[in-house]
Every structure is written in C-alpha cells, then in structure tokens.
Design a protein around this motif. Structure first.
Motif, PDB file in Angstrom:
ATOM      1  N   PRO A 214       0.812  -1.231   0.000  1.00  0.00           N
ATOM      2  CA  PRO A 214       0.000   0.000   0.000  1.00  0.00           C
ATOM      3  C   PRO A 214       0.841   1.274   0.000  1.00  0.00           C
ATOM      4  O   PRO A 214       0.498   2.251  -0.674  1.00  0.00           O
ATOM      5  CB  PRO A 214      -0.834  -0.133   1.275  1.00  0.00           C
ATOM      6  N   MET A 215       1.941   1.249   0.751  1.00  0.00           N
ATOM      7  CA  MET A 215       2.823   2.419   0.736  1.00  0.00           C
ATOM      8  C   MET A 215       3.453   2.615  -0.638  1.00  0.00           C
ATOM      9  O   MET A 215       3.542   3.748  -1.149  1.00  0.00           O
ATOM     10  CB  MET A 215       3.903   2.230   1.808  1.00  0.00           C
ATOM     11  N   TYR A 216       3.853   1.523  -1.281  1.00  0.00           N
ATOM     12  CA  TYR A 216       4.462   1.602  -2.613  1.00  0.00           C
ATOM     13  C   TYR A 216       3.467   2.152  -3.634  1.00  0.00           C
ATOM     14  O   TYR A 216       3.782   3.064  -4.420  1.00  0.00           O
ATOM     15  CB  TYR A 216       4.939   0.209  -3.018  1.00  0.00           C
ATOM     16  N   LYS A 217       2.243   1.635  -3.619  1.00  0.00           N
ATOM     17  CA  LYS A 217       1.233   2.102  -4.567  1.00  0.00           C
ATOM     18  C   LYS A 217       0.771   3.520  -4.252  1.00  0.00           C
ATOM     19  O   LYS A 217       0.409   4.267  -5.169  1.00  0.00           O
ATOM     20  CB  LYS A 217       0.037   1.137  -4.560  1.00  0.00           C
ATOM     21  N   ALA A 218       0.814   3.894  -2.971  1.00  0.00           N
ATOM     22  CA  ALA A 218       0.416   5.257  -2.620  1.00  0.00           C
ATOM     23  C   ALA A 218       1.382   6.275  -3.180  1.00  0.00           C
ATOM     24  O   ALA A 218       0.982   7.308  -3.744  1.00  0.00           O
ATOM     25  CB  ALA A 218       0.319   5.385  -1.101  1.00  0.00           C
ATOM     26  N   ARG A 220       3.365   5.705  -5.720  1.00  0.00           N
ATOM     27  CA  ARG A 220       3.408   5.563  -7.171  1.00  0.00           C
ATOM     28  C   ARG A 220       2.277   6.327  -7.846  1.00  0.00           C
ATOM     29  O   ARG A 220       2.503   7.030  -8.846  1.00  0.00           O
ATOM     30  CB  ARG A 220       3.333   4.073  -7.542  1.00  0.00           C
ATOM     31  N   SER A 221       1.075   6.213  -7.298  1.00  0.00           N
ATOM     32  CA  SER A 221      -0.091   6.826  -7.941  1.00  0.00           C
ATOM     33  C   SER A 221      -0.741   7.915  -7.103  1.00  0.00           C
ATOM     34  O   SER A 221      -1.809   8.401  -7.475  1.00  0.00           O
ATOM     35  CB  SER A 221      -1.129   5.746  -8.255  1.00  0.00           C
ATOM     36  N   ASP A 222      -0.120   8.294  -5.979  1.00  0.00           N
ATOM     37  CA  ASP A 222      -0.658   9.337  -5.105  1.00  0.00           C
ATOM     38  C   ASP A 222      -2.096   8.999  -4.694  1.00  0.00           C
ATOM     39  O   ASP A 222      -3.040   9.756  -4.923  1.00  0.00           O
ATOM     40  CB  ASP A 222      -0.606  10.707  -5.800  1.00  0.00           C
ATOM     41  N   SER A 223      -2.230   7.819  -4.070  1.00  0.00           N
ATOM     42  CA  SER A 223      -3.544   7.311  -3.686  1.00  0.00           C
ATOM     43  C   SER A 223      -3.787   7.579  -2.202  1.00  0.00           C
ATOM     44  O   SER A 223      -3.036   7.099  -1.341  1.00  0.00           O
ATOM     45  CB  SER A 223      -3.631   5.805  -3.972  1.00  0.00           C
ATOM     46  N   SER A 224      -4.826   8.315  -1.896  1.00  0.00           N
ATOM     47  CA  SER A 224      -5.160   8.618  -0.495  1.00  0.00           C
ATOM     48  C   SER A 224      -5.619   7.364   0.240  1.00  0.00           C
ATOM     49  O   SER A 224      -5.317   7.189   1.433  1.00  0.00           O
ATOM     50  CB  SER A 224      -6.249   9.693  -0.438  1.00  0.00           C
ATOM     51  N   PHE A 225      -6.330   6.482  -0.446  1.00  0.00           N
ATOM     52  CA  PHE A 225      -6.804   5.254   0.204  1.00  0.00           C
ATOM     53  C   PHE A 225      -5.635   4.369   0.622  1.00  0.00           C
ATOM     54  O   PHE A 225      -5.611   3.815   1.729  1.00  0.00           O
ATOM     55  CB  PHE A 225      -7.743   4.504  -0.744  1.00  0.00           C
ATOM     56  N   ASN A 226      -4.647   4.225  -0.273  1.00  0.00           N
ATOM     57  CA  ASN A 226      -3.489   3.408   0.072  1.00  0.00           C
ATOM     58  C   ASN A 226      -2.680   4.019   1.207  1.00  0.00           C
ATOM     59  O   ASN A 226      -2.128   3.296   2.044  1.00  0.00           O
ATOM     60  CB  ASN A 226      -2.601   3.238  -1.170  1.00  0.00           C
ATOM     61  N   PHE A 227      -2.597   5.340   1.260  1.00  0.00           N
ATOM     62  CA  PHE A 227      -1.928   5.976   2.391  1.00  0.00           C
ATOM     63  C   PHE A 227      -2.674   5.690   3.697  1.00  0.00           C
ATOM     64  O   PHE A 227      -2.047   5.449   4.737  1.00  0.00           O
ATOM     65  CB  PHE A 227      -1.829   7.483   2.169  1.00  0.00           C
ATOM     66  N   PHE A 228      -3.991   5.723   3.650  1.00  0.00           N
ATOM     67  CA  PHE A 228      -4.769   5.438   4.853  1.00  0.00           C
ATOM     68  C   PHE A 228      -4.533   4.008   5.319  1.00  0.00           C
ATOM     69  O   PHE A 228      -4.321   3.745   6.519  1.00  0.00           O
ATOM     70  CB  PHE A 228      -6.257   5.667   4.565  1.00  0.00           C
ATOM     71  N   VAL A 229      -4.549   3.042   4.374  1.00  0.00           N
ATOM     72  CA  VAL A 229      -4.305   1.641   4.737  1.00  0.00           C
ATOM     73  C   VAL A 229      -2.903   1.484   5.317  1.00  0.00           C
ATOM     74  O   VAL A 229      -2.686   0.779   6.318  1.00  0.00           O
ATOM     75  CB  VAL A 229      -4.516   0.742   3.510  1.00  0.00           C
ATOM     76  N   PHE A 230      -1.935   2.136   4.707  1.00  0.00           N
ATOM     77  CA  PHE A 230      -0.558   2.012   5.197  1.00  0.00           C
ATOM     78  C   PHE A 230      -0.423   2.532   6.620  1.00  0.00           C
ATOM     79  O   PHE A 230       0.164   1.857   7.478  1.00  0.00           O
ATOM     80  CB  PHE A 230       0.383   2.785   4.268  1.00  0.00           C
ATOM     81  N   LEU A 286      13.592   2.143  13.959  1.00  0.00           N
ATOM     82  CA  LEU A 286      13.534   2.547  12.555  1.00  0.00           C
ATOM     83  C   LEU A 286      12.093   2.609  12.056  1.00  0.00           C
ATOM     84  O   LEU A 286      11.744   3.492  11.245  1.00  0.00           O
ATOM     85  CB  LEU A 286      14.342   1.568  11.705  1.00  0.00           C
ATOM     86  N   GLY A 287      11.237   1.711  12.534  1.00  0.00           N
ATOM     87  CA  GLY A 287       9.832   1.747  12.128  1.00  0.00           C
ATOM     88  C   GLY A 287       9.143   3.017  12.583  1.00  0.00           C
ATOM     89  O   GLY A 287       8.373   3.625  11.828  1.00  0.00           O
ATOM     90  N   ILE A 288       9.412   3.443  13.821  1.00  0.00           N
ATOM     91  CA  ILE A 288       8.796   4.685  14.316  1.00  0.00           C
ATOM     92  C   ILE A 288       9.314   5.886  13.537  1.00  0.00           C
ATOM     93  O   ILE A 288       8.550   6.802  13.173  1.00  0.00           O
ATOM     94  CB  ILE A 288       9.073   4.828  15.820  1.00  0.00           C
ATOM     95  N   ILE A 289      10.608   5.888  13.255  1.00  0.00           N
ATOM     96  CA  ILE A 289      11.185   7.009  12.488  1.00  0.00           C
ATOM     97  C   ILE A 289      10.585   7.071  11.088  1.00  0.00           C
ATOM     98  O   ILE A 289      10.214   8.149  10.596  1.00  0.00           O
ATOM     99  CB  ILE A 289      12.716   6.869  12.425  1.00  0.00           C
ATOM    100  N   MET A 290      10.449   5.926  10.443  1.00  0.00           N
ATOM    101  CA  MET A 290       9.924   5.925   9.074  1.00  0.00           C
ATOM    102  C   MET A 290       8.437   6.239   9.043  1.00  0.00           C
ATOM    103  O   MET A 290       7.940   6.807   8.053  1.00  0.00           O
ATOM    104  CB  MET A 290      10.189   4.572   8.413  1.00  0.00           C
ATOM    105  N   LEU A 291       7.720   5.888  10.079  1.00  0.00           N
ATOM    106  CA  LEU A 291       6.308   6.278  10.136  1.00  0.00           C
ATOM    107  C   LEU A 291       6.169   7.800  10.149  1.00  0.00           C
ATOM    108  O   LEU A 291       5.332   8.376   9.430  1.00  0.00           O
ATOM    109  CB  LEU A 291       5.653   5.662  11.375  1.00  0.00           C
ATOM    110  N   LYS A 292       7.002   8.456  10.934  1.00  0.00           N
ATOM    111  CA  LYS A 292       6.984   9.918  10.961  1.00  0.00           C
ATOM    112  C   LYS A 292       7.520  10.499   9.657  1.00  0.00           C
ATOM    113  O   LYS A 292       7.043  11.544   9.192  1.00  0.00           O
ATOM    114  CB  LYS A 292       7.807  10.415  12.149  1.00  0.00           C
ATOM    115  N   LYS A 293       8.501   9.814   9.045  1.00  0.00           N
ATOM    116  CA  LYS A 293       9.054  10.306   7.781  1.00  0.00           C
ATOM    117  C   LYS A 293       8.019  10.257   6.664  1.00  0.00           C
ATOM    118  O   LYS A 293       7.873  11.212   5.884  1.00  0.00           O
ATOM    119  CB  LYS A 293      10.259   9.456   7.393  1.00  0.00           C
ATOM    120  N   VAL A 294       7.274   9.166   6.572  1.00  0.00           N
ATOM    121  CA  VAL A 294       6.247   9.067   5.538  1.00  0.00           C
ATOM    122  C   VAL A 294       5.135  10.085   5.795  1.00  0.00           C
ATOM    123  O   VAL A 294       4.612  10.713   4.862  1.00  0.00           O
ATOM    124  CB  VAL A 294       5.696   7.633   5.485  1.00  0.00           C
TER     125      VAL A 294
END
Length: 304
Positions: A214-218, A220-230, A286-294
């Motif tokens: 979902p993060m990859y597709k978000a 790639r195509s700027d998808s709000s739904f995929n960002f929400f799922v991620f 690293l997971g917490i840092i990347m969550l804030k980074k995304v």
C-alpha cells in the motif's frame, strides 16, 4: 618730469630718450607695410613677413608631476557585500534551475509511462518480485521497480521502507533460531518456539502485502486510500515491533525479558537472544522514524 636741484636751481632733464626703448625699436609684424602708399607708386606691396615665435622654454624635470603607473589589476569599485549577495543569488538561481530540470525529466518519464500503458505496454511488463529462478513453478506476483515507478523525491523513502521490511524478515528468522536454541535448553518453552515459527511464516508475507505494497502504490499513484491503509496497518506493526523487543515469555519473541531469563540458564543461548533483542529494538526504532518520515512526506509541499 623736471627735477629740481637741491639748491633751488633750474630743472635738469634726463639725458636718455624715451623713444629709444628697445621694445619700441623692435620690428613689429607687418612693419614693412607701414611706409607703403599705394597712391604714390604702382609697385606691388612688399610681402608680409610672419614673425617668428620662440618656442617656450622647457620645464625642468623636477617641476613635472610624477606620472602614476597604470594598475595591473582592474579596480573593484563595488563593495564585497554586494558581490557576496550577487553570488548567493546566482547560486540560488542555479539550484532552482536544476530542480526545474529534474522535475521536467520526471514529468517526461511519467508521460512516457502513461503512453506505454495506453499502447499496451502494461501487458508486456512482467512481474519481477519476488525474484524466483526460472525453473521454479511459482512465478513472481508483483512488479516492482522503484527508480521507474516512484517519483524521485520519494525513492529514498520507499527504498528505506523496503530495507526495513527485509530487516524485520531477517530478524524473525533469527528469532526462530534463538527460540529453537532456547527450546533445546528448556523443553518447557515449546509454545514460544511454535509461535516463533508462526510469526516468521505469517508476518513475512502479510507485512509485505498489508503495509509495504500500500505504501508503494500510494507513492506511485498518489492514492489517499493506500496511504490510509498504510498508516493504519503500519502503526499496528510498530506496536508489534515494540512487543517483540520487550520479549514477553511464551509469546514467541526472544526479546530483552526472555534474554535476561536465559542468562541464568545458558550464557551462549542468552547471547544469541540478546542479539535478536537488539535487532528487534533497531527495527522498532527505525519503524517509528519511518512512520513519521512518511507522514512528513505526505504533508510536504513537494507532494502532489
């Protein structure tokens, strides 16, 4: 004027003649024409003689002002502050020009991709992930090419998230080995060993499908739904990373608590479990840092 004598005698005139002044006796320009009368004779007038002018006396070298030598370098009539500001403005313009060129290349690349997809290029694009050998009966399930599909501004973020998924997968495999070693030392830890197998088999594909793709597709195509799922799934994944690092007994995670317990029984197994706990901790951080980074990338002005 006459001068009177000291005894009141007659005045005595000076002997010199005032008309004998050398300045008056010097010939003037055109003096030859003064005695010429055109009515008395038919002869032509005498030629006019140009007076000779004496050159001015030379000025002594000591009296002449010294001549300044021309400078070898051009003079700088501007201030250093203005030059520094001009250089900074030029650097800023060059930086903006490079950014515009990069965005233009990105737009061209995406336009070519859309044209290829419209012409049926998507049908010829084969899946390449997971990379399996050709003789394997199971074929790749996804197509993944970060430099081609992901915008240049977010390629580093997506690549880091891919490495995070790989690190968590390797850590789960090491956790399985540590749980096996602990089960060999303590047969009562069979439930933890069984759960470690389940976590390795379950989390590896599910984490890839549920939050990485979902993060990859978000991106790639700027998808709000995929960002929400991620964000929803990856937040739960970070909670599990923290629980894995803690290492509650019989949960199948060789974290810090279980490692300290293993120190009392077997040092070698305890060292192995401490290494796994360190890996779980690094993955959680690293997971917490990347969550804030995304989250920051999705709210930045460059994200469209």
């Amino acid at each position: 004027m006459a001068q009177r004598g000291g005894g009141g005698g007659p005045a005595v005139l000076p002997d010199d003649n005032p008309f004998q002044d050398p300045a008056l006796l010097q010939p003037r320009p055109g003096a030859a024409l003064d005695g010429y009368n055109p009515f008395e004779t038919d002869a032509p007038p005498p030629p006019f003689q140009t007076p000779s002018v004496a050159p001015p006396p030379p000025v002594p070298a000591a009296a002449q002002p010294p001549r300044k030598a021309s400078p070898t370098e051009p003079r700088n009539y501007g201030s250093y502050g203005s030059q520094a500001s001009a250089a900074a403005a030029t650097a800023e313009l060059l930086k903006r020009q490079e950014e515009l060129n990069r965005k233009a290349e990105e737009l061209d690349r995406r336009e070519r991709e859309l044209q290829n997809a419209a012409l049926g290029g998507a049908q010829t694009r084969l899946n390449n992930w997971p990379p399996l050998p050709s003789f394997c009966p199971v074929k790749p399930c996804f197509y993944q090419d970060i430099p081609v599909e992901i915008p240049a501004d977010f390629q580093k973020t997506v690549t880091t998230m891919y490495y995070l998924w790989m690190a968590s997968t390797i850590t789960l495999f090491l956790n399985f080995l540590a749980s096996l070693a602990w089960f060999c030392v303590d047969p009562s830890a069979g439930s933890g060993f069984g759960l470690s197998i389940l976590w390795a088999l379950l989390y590896t594909p599910c984490s890839f499908v549920c939050w990485y793709r979902p993060m990859y597709k978000a991106f790639r195509s700027d998808s709000s739904f995929n960002f929400f799922v991620f964000f929803f799934v990856f937040f739960a994944q970070n909670v599990m990373y923290v629980l894995q690092a803690i290492g509650i007994p019989n949960w199948g995670f060789s974290g810090w608590i279980l490692s300290l317990i293993a120190l009392r029984t077997n040092t070698a197994v305890a060292v192995m479990m401490i290494l796994v706990a360190l890996s779980f901790t690094a993955v959680a951080v690293l997971g917490i840092i990347m969550l804030k980074k995304v989250r920051w990338d999705t709210s930045s002005p460059s994200h469209t």
